[in-house]
Enzyme design. Structure first.
Site, PDB file in Angstrom:
ATOM      1  N   CYS A 188     -14.547 -31.956   8.277  1.00 30.29           N
ATOM      2  CA  CYS A 188     -14.713 -30.558   8.691  1.00 30.29           C
ATOM      3  C   CYS A 188     -15.228 -30.427  10.132  1.00 30.29           C
ATOM      4  O   CYS A 188     -14.935 -29.439  10.812  1.00 30.29           O
ATOM      5  CB  CYS A 188     -15.644 -29.833   7.738  1.00 30.29           C
ATOM      6  SG  CYS A 188     -15.053 -29.856   6.039  1.00 30.29           S
ATOM      7  N   TYR A 235      10.827 -26.628  -0.699  1.00 33.75           N
ATOM      8  CA  TYR A 235       9.972 -27.154   0.370  1.00 33.75           C
ATOM      9  C   TYR A 235      10.818 -27.631   1.566  1.00 33.75           C
ATOM     10  O   TYR A 235      10.567 -27.253   2.720  1.00 33.75           O
ATOM     11  CB  TYR A 235       9.083 -28.304  -0.143  1.00 33.75           C
ATOM     12  CG  TYR A 235       8.495 -29.060   1.014  1.00 33.75           C
ATOM     13  CD1 TYR A 235       7.465 -28.493   1.758  1.00 33.75           C
ATOM     14  CD2 TYR A 235       9.025 -30.285   1.412  1.00 33.75           C
ATOM     15  CE1 TYR A 235       6.963 -29.131   2.872  1.00 33.75           C
ATOM     16  CE2 TYR A 235       8.531 -30.936   2.523  1.00 33.75           C
ATOM     17  CZ  TYR A 235       7.501 -30.356   3.249  1.00 33.75           C
ATOM     18  OH  TYR A 235       7.025 -30.990   4.358  1.00 33.75           O
ATOM     19  N   GLY A 256      12.435 -47.215  -1.734  1.00 32.56           N
ATOM     20  CA  GLY A 256      12.446 -46.779  -3.134  1.00 32.56           C
ATOM     21  C   GLY A 256      13.134 -45.439  -3.326  1.00 32.56           C
ATOM     22  O   GLY A 256      13.597 -44.816  -2.363  1.00 32.56           O
ATOM     23  N   CYS A 296     -13.840 -21.381   7.135  1.00 33.19           N
ATOM     24  CA  CYS A 296     -13.406 -21.977   5.869  1.00 33.19           C
ATOM     25  C   CYS A 296     -14.480 -21.799   4.797  1.00 33.19           C
ATOM     26  O   CYS A 296     -15.596 -22.295   4.924  1.00 33.19           O
ATOM     27  CB  CYS A 296     -13.101 -23.457   6.088  1.00 33.19           C
ATOM     28  SG  CYS A 296     -12.786 -24.324   4.546  1.00 33.19           S
ATOM     29  N   GLU A 335      11.938 -35.382   6.551  1.00 25.17           N
ATOM     30  CA  GLU A 335      11.330 -34.728   5.387  1.00 25.17           C
ATOM     31  C   GLU A 335      11.760 -35.417   4.089  1.00 25.17           C
ATOM     32  O   GLU A 335      10.966 -35.588   3.184  1.00 25.17           O
ATOM     33  CB  GLU A 335      11.697 -33.237   5.338  1.00 25.17           C
ATOM     34  CG  GLU A 335      10.994 -32.393   6.389  1.00 25.17           C
ATOM     35  CD  GLU A 335       9.471 -32.398   6.238  1.00 25.17           C
ATOM     36  OE1 GLU A 335       8.967 -32.747   5.157  1.00 25.17           O
ATOM     37  OE2 GLU A 335       8.782 -32.073   7.223  1.00 25.17           O
ATOM     38  N   ASP A 361       3.798 -27.865   0.937  1.00 22.78           N
ATOM     39  CA  ASP A 361       3.686 -29.189   0.315  1.00 22.78           C
ATOM     40  C   ASP A 361       2.232 -29.377  -0.145  1.00 22.78           C
ATOM     41  O   ASP A 361       1.419 -28.446  -0.085  1.00 22.78           O
ATOM     42  CB  ASP A 361       4.137 -30.297   1.274  1.00 22.78           C
ATOM     43  CG  ASP A 361       3.177 -30.470   2.450  1.00 22.78           C
ATOM     44  OD1 ASP A 361       2.248 -29.654   2.616  1.00 22.78           O
ATOM     45  OD2 ASP A 361       3.342 -31.454   3.204  1.00 22.78           O
ATOM     46  N   TRP A 378      10.410 -38.363  14.877  1.00 23.51           N
ATOM     47  CA  TRP A 378      11.261 -37.212  14.555  1.00 23.51           C
ATOM     48  C   TRP A 378      10.708 -35.907  15.112  1.00 23.51           C
ATOM     49  O   TRP A 378      11.280 -34.863  14.928  1.00 23.51           O
ATOM     50  CB  TRP A 378      11.410 -37.071  13.041  1.00 23.51           C
ATOM     51  CG  TRP A 378      10.110 -37.122  12.294  1.00 23.51           C
ATOM     52  CD1 TRP A 378       9.269 -36.076  12.043  1.00 23.51           C
ATOM     53  CD2 TRP A 378       9.494 -38.285  11.733  1.00 23.51           C
ATOM     54  NE1 TRP A 378       8.169 -36.512  11.348  1.00 23.51           N
ATOM     55  CE2 TRP A 378       8.277 -37.863  11.129  1.00 23.51           C
ATOM     56  CE3 TRP A 378       9.837 -39.637  11.664  1.00 23.51           C
ATOM     57  CZ2 TRP A 378       7.419 -38.745  10.483  1.00 23.51           C
ATOM     58  CZ3 TRP A 378       8.976 -40.496  11.005  1.00 23.51           C
ATOM     59  CH2 TRP A 378       7.784 -40.058  10.429  1.00 23.51           C
ATOM     60  N   GLN A 397       8.459 -39.528  -0.650  1.00 24.62           N
ATOM     61  CA  GLN A 397       7.788 -40.482  -1.540  1.00 24.62           C
ATOM     62  C   GLN A 397       7.238 -41.676  -0.776  1.00 24.62           C
ATOM     63  O   GLN A 397       6.859 -42.669  -1.383  1.00 24.62           O
ATOM     64  CB  GLN A 397       8.771 -41.028  -2.592  1.00 24.62           C
ATOM     65  CG  GLN A 397       9.605 -39.994  -3.287  1.00 24.62           C
ATOM     66  CD  GLN A 397       8.851 -39.289  -4.384  1.00 24.62           C
ATOM     67  OE1 GLN A 397       7.740 -39.686  -4.730  1.00 24.62           O
ATOM     68  NE2 GLN A 397       9.415 -38.232  -4.912  1.00 24.62           N
ATOM     69  N   THR A 398       7.263 -41.613   0.528  1.00 25.37           N
ATOM     70  CA  THR A 398       6.926 -42.804   1.303  1.00 25.37           C
ATOM     71  C   THR A 398       5.917 -42.448   2.394  1.00 25.37           C
ATOM     72  O   THR A 398       5.959 -41.350   2.949  1.00 25.37           O
ATOM     73  CB  THR A 398       8.229 -43.391   1.930  1.00 25.37           C
ATOM     74  OG1 THR A 398       9.246 -43.416   0.932  1.00 25.37           O
ATOM     75  CG2 THR A 398       8.029 -44.794   2.449  1.00 25.37           C
ATOM     76  N   THR A 419       8.382 -40.506 -25.222  1.00 30.96           N
ATOM     77  CA  THR A 419       7.720 -40.588 -23.914  1.00 30.96           C
ATOM     78  C   THR A 419       6.794 -39.395 -23.668  1.00 30.96           C
ATOM     79  O   THR A 419       5.644 -39.561 -23.291  1.00 30.96           O
ATOM     80  CB  THR A 419       8.764 -40.670 -22.782  1.00 30.96           C
ATOM     81  OG1 THR A 419       9.738 -41.609 -23.175  1.00 30.96           O
ATOM     82  CG2 THR A 419       8.143 -41.093 -21.470  1.00 30.96           C
TER      83      THR A 419
END
Ligand code: SF4
Length: 358
Positions: A209, A123, A84, A218, A40, A141, A27, A45-46, A308
């Site tokens: 690093c 995002y 999923g 940094c 995106e 993210d 992509w 989730q993958t 829960t």
């Protein structure tokens, strides 16, 4: 973290590193906003490796937003199979329909328009606007949160909304101070921040690093704190709520009240319940508000009930009152009727206490 500033020199070194080291992903670099959006959403989730093949297949069969808006649900689920979180696919199709109807099948370029579409949050809107269109907006993210937290050695909890907001502000401030950056630069910069987090400034174990373009500036690296930054709080346990139950009864019958039609145990019946642990004076007052006068108050055993995300810690009192004639928004049940009534299990301890099932 927003007092921190990203310099143009740092951004240049990062984008130069990205140009040399970026992964070849299907992509990437196609110039098509549809590809940015699709990837995106798939990547949310993958893992990248699992997405690659799916993306190619999906893209081959549904080459544009119009074809996505018209695909059958069955086919869509088939194309999504194995990734999923199928609501992402349903939202993609829904959003494609909105894009067809409102934008002629083209993704808009502004963050404000993108965020109004189904399934597109801050995002994703930021990623599409900056990567596909080169608009100077942040896309924060988990990778970006981690990289910036380490760069500035900032220990703000990265689960907090504040960390995300601060990172967004650092990036916005960088764009404000450097107007006129080209679309390609902005597109690369957004991707470079993410790519550094994915490949070098990794989340588990020590970051690499030695391979990082920011290792001379940094703070976490220079102070050897990258192992403990970013700080991430433990996931919150269940919230504990203290409750007081008033089991109001006369010789024969028990009073139940209906819970509100929305929220926890919506519309179900319960013993009169109150937030917090009430004092004896408050118990008498609440009983009177219900139109009764307590003849006798007896403390019953405490109990807990676990939902829960929530735990009720309950104090309970039996309130013996004179004959109850009627109650405006409640039920009066005998022991036998109560035993057969669907009382939520949160109160089962008290049902058992009275041996109501006998
Ligand atoms: S120097 Fe190390 S800790 Fe700092 S940003 Fe680079 S990889 Fe991350």
């Amino acid at each position: 973290m927003s007092e921190y500033e990203l310099s143009k020199k740092e951004a240049d070194s990062l984008t130069a590193w990205f140009d040399k080291n970026k992964r070849d992903l299907p992509w990437r670099g196609t110039g098509d906003p549809y590809d940015v959006w699709l990837s995106e959403i798939m990547l949310q989730q993958t893992r990248v490796e699992a997405v690659k093949e799916k993306f190619i297949q999906f893209r081959r069969e549904l080459p544009d937003i119009i074809s996505l808006s018209e695909v059958s649900d069955d086919r869509l689920m088939k194309l999504w199979e194995g990734m999923g979180y199928y609501s992402r696919a349903r939202n993609l199709k829904k959003c494609a329909g909105e894009l067809r109807d409102l934008y002629g099948g083209v993704l808009p370029s502004s963050f404000e328009e993108l965020i109004r579409l189904s399934g597109i949050g801050p995002y994703t809107a930021g990623a599409i606007a900056s990567i596909a269109y080169g608009n100077p907006v942040p896309a924060v993210d988990g990778n970006v949160l981690r990289v910036l937290a380490r760069l500035f050695e900032d220990a703000t909890d990265i689960r907090s909304g504040r960390a995300k907001k601060n990172c967004g502000e650092i990036i916005c401030s960088f764009y404000r101070k450097n107007p006129g950056l080209g679309a390609d630069y902005i597109s690369s910069f957004t991707q470079a921040l993410m790519e550094l987090g994915a490949l070098v400034c990794v989340p588990n174990g020590q970051p690499h690093c030695e391979a990082c373009p920011w290792n001379s500036v940094c703070r976490a690296h220079l102070n050897n704190t990258a192992g403990r930054i970013p700080y991430r709080s433990a996931l919150k346990g269940r919230r504990i709520e203290e409750r007081t139950l008033l089991i109001i009864r006369d010789e024969d019958r028990f009073l139940l009240r209906k819970r509100p039609e929305s929220g926890l145990l919506a519309g179900l019946y319960e013993f009169a319940g109150y937030d917090g642990f009430l004092s004896r004076a408050q118990i008498i007052e609440e009983t009177e508000k219900l139109g009764f006068s307590a003849l006798h108050i007896r403390r019953l055993p405490d109990s807990r009930h676990i939902f829960t995300h929530l735990e009720w810690h309950m104090h309970a009192f039996e309130i013996m009152v004179a004959d109850i004639d009627s109650v405006p928004d409640g039920l009066l049940l005998t022991k036998k009727e109560l035993a057969e009534f669907a009382v939520p299990s949160a109160f089962s301890k008290y049902i058992s206490y009275y041996s109501l099932k006998d």
